[in-house]
Design a protein around this motif. Structure first.
Motif, short mmCIF file in Angstrom:
data_model
loop_
_atom_site.label_atom_id
_atom_site.label_comp_id
_atom_site.label_asym_id
_atom_site.label_seq_id
_atom_site.Cartn_x
_atom_site.Cartn_y
_atom_site.Cartn_z
N THR A 166 3.77 19.46 40.84
CA THR A 166 2.59 19.32 39.99
C THR A 166 1.41 18.84 40.83
OG1 THR A 166 3.03 17.00 39.41
CG2 THR A 166 4.07 18.70 38.04
N GLU A 167 0.21 19.17 40.41
CA GLU A 167 -0.98 18.74 41.14
C GLU A 167 -1.13 17.22 41.13
OE1 GLU A 167 -4.57 20.72 40.19
OE2 GLU A 167 -3.71 22.73 40.30
N SER A 168 -0.84 16.60 39.99
CA SER A 168 -0.98 15.14 39.91
C SER A 168 0.05 14.45 40.80
CB SER A 168 -0.82 14.67 38.46
OG SER A 168 0.44 15.04 37.93
N GLY A 169 1.27 15.01 40.84
CA GLY A 169 2.29 14.44 41.70
C GLY A 169 1.93 14.57 43.17
N LEU A 170 1.41 15.73 43.54
CA LEU A 170 0.99 15.94 44.93
C LEU A 170 -0.14 14.99 45.32
CD1 LEU A 170 1.08 19.82 45.45
CD2 LEU A 170 2.36 18.10 46.74
N GLN A 171 -1.06 14.77 44.40
CA GLN A 171 -2.18 13.87 44.68
C GLN A 171 -1.68 12.44 44.90
OE1 GLN A 171 -5.47 14.79 45.24
NE2 GLN A 171 -5.39 12.70 46.06
N THR A 172 -0.70 12.04 44.10
CA THR A 172 -0.13 10.70 44.27
C THR A 172 0.52 10.56 45.65
OG1 THR A 172 0.30 10.50 41.90
CG2 THR A 172 1.54 9.04 43.35
N ILE A 173 1.28 11.58 46.03
CA ILE A 173 1.92 11.56 47.35
C ILE A 173 0.88 11.57 48.46
CG2 ILE A 173 3.45 12.83 48.90
CD1 ILE A 173 4.91 13.86 46.39
N ALA A 174 -0.18 12.37 48.27
CA ALA A 174 -1.24 12.43 49.28
C ALA A 174 -1.89 11.07 49.48
CB ALA A 174 -2.28 13.46 48.87
N ASN A 175 -2.06 10.33 48.40
CA ASN A 175 -2.68 9.00 48.49
C ASN A 175 -1.80 8.01 49.24
OD1 ASN A 175 -4.86 9.95 47.03
ND2 ASN A 175 -4.11 9.19 45.06
N HIS A 176 -0.49 8.30 49.31
CA HIS A 176 0.45 7.40 49.99
C HIS A 176 1.20 8.13 51.09
CE1 HIS A 176 -0.28 5.58 46.03
NE2 HIS A 176 -0.05 4.42 46.61
N ARG A 177 0.55 9.12 51.69
CA ARG A 177 1.22 9.99 52.66
C ARG A 177 1.75 9.23 53.88
NH1 ARG A 177 -4.13 10.83 52.46
NH2 ARG A 177 -5.40 10.53 54.33
N ASN A 178 1.07 8.18 54.29
CA ASN A 178 1.50 7.46 55.49
C ASN A 178 2.82 6.74 55.31
OD1 ASN A 178 -0.74 8.24 57.02
ND2 ASN A 178 -1.97 6.54 56.24
N THR A 179 3.16 6.39 54.07
CA THR A 179 4.44 5.74 53.81
C THR A 179 5.49 6.71 53.27
OG1 THR A 179 3.60 5.09 51.62
CG2 THR A 179 3.43 3.46 53.41
N SER A 201 2.77 21.02 52.32
CA SER A 201 2.04 21.53 53.49
C SER A 201 0.78 22.30 53.13
CB SER A 201 2.97 22.41 54.33
OG SER A 201 3.37 23.56 53.60
N GLN A 202 0.55 22.54 51.84
CA GLN A 202 -0.66 23.26 51.43
C GLN A 202 -1.87 22.36 51.32
OE1 GLN A 202 0.03 26.32 48.30
NE2 GLN A 202 2.10 25.54 48.31
N GLU A 203 -1.64 21.06 51.22
CA GLU A 203 -2.75 20.10 51.10
C GLU A 203 -3.12 19.62 52.50
OE1 GLU A 203 -5.26 16.90 50.51
OE2 GLU A 203 -3.28 16.59 51.39
N GLN A 204 -4.39 19.74 52.88
CA GLN A 204 -4.78 19.59 54.28
C GLN A 204 -4.45 18.22 54.87
OE1 GLN A 204 -8.84 20.59 55.15
NE2 GLN A 204 -8.52 20.54 57.34
N THR A 205 -4.76 17.15 54.14
CA THR A 205 -4.51 15.82 54.72
C THR A 205 -3.02 15.59 54.92
OG1 THR A 205 -4.49 14.78 52.52
CG2 THR A 205 -6.59 14.85 53.69
N MET A 206 -2.21 16.09 53.99
CA MET A 206 -0.76 15.93 54.16
C MET A 206 -0.24 16.86 55.26
SD MET A 206 0.93 15.05 50.48
CE MET A 206 0.38 16.47 49.52
N ALA A 207 -0.83 18.04 55.38
CA ALA A 207 -0.44 18.95 56.46
C ALA A 207 -0.71 18.32 57.82
CB ALA A 207 -1.19 20.27 56.33
N MET A 208 -1.83 17.63 57.93
CA MET A 208 -2.15 16.96 59.20
C MET A 208 -1.13 15.86 59.50
SD MET A 208 -6.31 16.75 58.74
CE MET A 208 -6.58 15.83 60.25
N LYS A 209 -0.72 15.14 58.47
CA LYS A 209 0.30 14.10 58.66
C LYS A 209 1.63 14.72 59.06
CE LYS A 209 1.93 9.93 58.65
NZ LYS A 209 1.48 8.95 59.67
N LEU A 210 1.99 15.84 58.44
CA LEU A 210 3.23 16.52 58.79
C LEU A 210 3.21 16.97 60.25
CD1 LEU A 210 3.82 18.71 55.59
CD2 LEU A 210 5.12 16.68 56.29
#
Length: 408
Positions: A41-54, A87-96
């Protein structure tokens, strides 16, 4: 919080991550199931993106641990689908990319390719999901940089091998009333062998996304994938060219290869233009920046005849290529090749009877963009020196877009 939940509060997510890292396999597996559900879900992905470093370091470790332990496990395939989503969300792709996921995906594909004799990593959900994650991650510069340095040519060679080698489809029982005569006729004609056509079109195939990876890593000169593909006289490039002449089979793969060819021809056209500019400046007092040694022009010179033939085939009106996207990209590649006005290249184009073949193809072509490119190719080949060209080597390179979300 449930696996189908649309989001998670910060405290819940922190707790979920701690469970994913647990030594209790049942607890970790259940936590992974919930986490992968969030990525659907988009909301779930956004939550993960906000905490991508952990979140992402724990997720990546758990994912590739599951892959190594049991490649056929359903939970590992679901987690790979989650990786494609993330991997479709840019900030998370960069972290990956920072977590070396591109390298890990390549190694996972390579490791599986060395597995059971009857297994083919390119066939099945797992291989395709790994390839799709690679496709997404190589749409950003950080992902493309993983195809650079000392390993660049090795990675390119592996990609070429996975695309070129015959696909071993899963064995299946022959239906009652199996027509042996029909099967012999198929074998005689080569259907299902050289063209890539088969009766298992519903079986997931990794070759399409892998070909798109080639397109992405050849987007710009800053990406060493372009240089590696054209190294050693274009050894890897030459292996891929015959795949564009097969009108049947995997159209997604042909689109990716055609995109990579167009990007490589653009590199050659740019090098030729730069070479001419330098020659024009001889004797002038101008400040010149030192340029890296050319790599595209030597490749083009070495395989001009093969390139001319391969790029003309899909446009010749023979009916072997029915996909508009493939023909448009091939036409763009051939147009850029005609901008390299070197004697060997021009001789190859005429020797392979390119003008006459394009004339026949043009009479049957209906796609406007392809027709336009073919007209400009003919003008470039037939025009006398000094006539202004309409081509523009500064056109943007081809890039393959990301995949849609998996609803998990």
């Amino acid at each position: 919080m449930s696996a189908g939940g649309g989001g998670a509060r910060d405290g819940e997510l922190d707790e979920l991550v701690s469970f994913m890292a647990s030594s209790n396999s049942s607890l970790a597996s259940e936590a992974m199931k919930i986490f992968t559900g969030l990525t659907g879900t988009e909301s779930g992905l956004q939550t993960i993106a906000n905490h991508r470093n952990t979140c992402l370091p724990v997720f990546v470790v758990a994912l590739f641990k599951a892959i190594l332990q049991d490649s056929s496990d359903l939970s590992s395939r679901t987690a790979l689908a989650a990786l494609v989503n993330i991997s479709q969300e840019q900030t998370m792709a960069m972290k990956l990319c920072e977590l070396r996921v591109v390298e890990r995906c390549m190694e996972a594909l390579h490791g599986a390719a060395r597995g059971e004799e009857d297994a083919d990593v390119r066939v099945g959900e797992r291989g395709r999901l790994l390839a799709m994650a690679l496709q997404n991650l190589t749409t950003i510069d950080e992902g493309c940089r993983n195809f650079s340095g000392e390993l660049a040519e090795l990675h390119i060679a592996r990609l070429a091998e996975w695309l070129v080698a015959p696909v071993r489809r899963p064995k299946k029982e022959k239906p009652e009333g199996y027509d042996i005569e029909k099967e012999m006729e198929r074998l005689r004609l080569g259907i299902g062998l050289e063209t890539g056509e088969n009766d298992d079109d519903d079986v997931p195939d990794a070759r399409g996304p892998l070909a798109h990876v080639l397109t992405n890593i050849t987007k710009t000169d800053a990406h060493e994938g372009r240089r590696a593909l054209m190294a050693n006289g274009g050894a890897a490039l030459l292996r891929l060219l015959p795949l564009m002449g097969r009108g049947g089979g995997n159209v997604e793969m042909r689109r990716g290869i055609a995109g990579a060819m167009r990007n490589c021809m653009r590199a050659a056209a740019m090098e030729y233009a730069e070479q001419n500019a330098k020659e024009a400046d001889v004797g002038k007092v101008v400040e010149q920046k030192e340029s890296p040694a050319p790599y595209a022009l030597p490749c083009i010179r070495a395989c001009a005849n093969t390139l001319a033939e391969a790029l003309t085939g899909p446009l010749s009106g023979s009916g072997t290529e029915h996909d508009d996207v493939v023909r448009e990209r091939v036409a763009g590649a051939l147009l850029l090749l005609t901008e390299v006005e070197e004697e060997d290249v021009r001789a190859a184009l005429w020797q392979k009877n390119v003008p006459e073949l394009l004339k026949k193809g043009y009479e049957l072509e209906e796609h406007p963009a392809v027709c336009d490119a073919m007209e400009r190719i003919a003008e470039s080949l037939m025009a006398a020196g000094g006539i202004e060209r309409k081509t523009n080597v500064e056109d943007v390179e081809v890039e393959c877009s990301v995949k849609p979300f998996f609803a998990l």
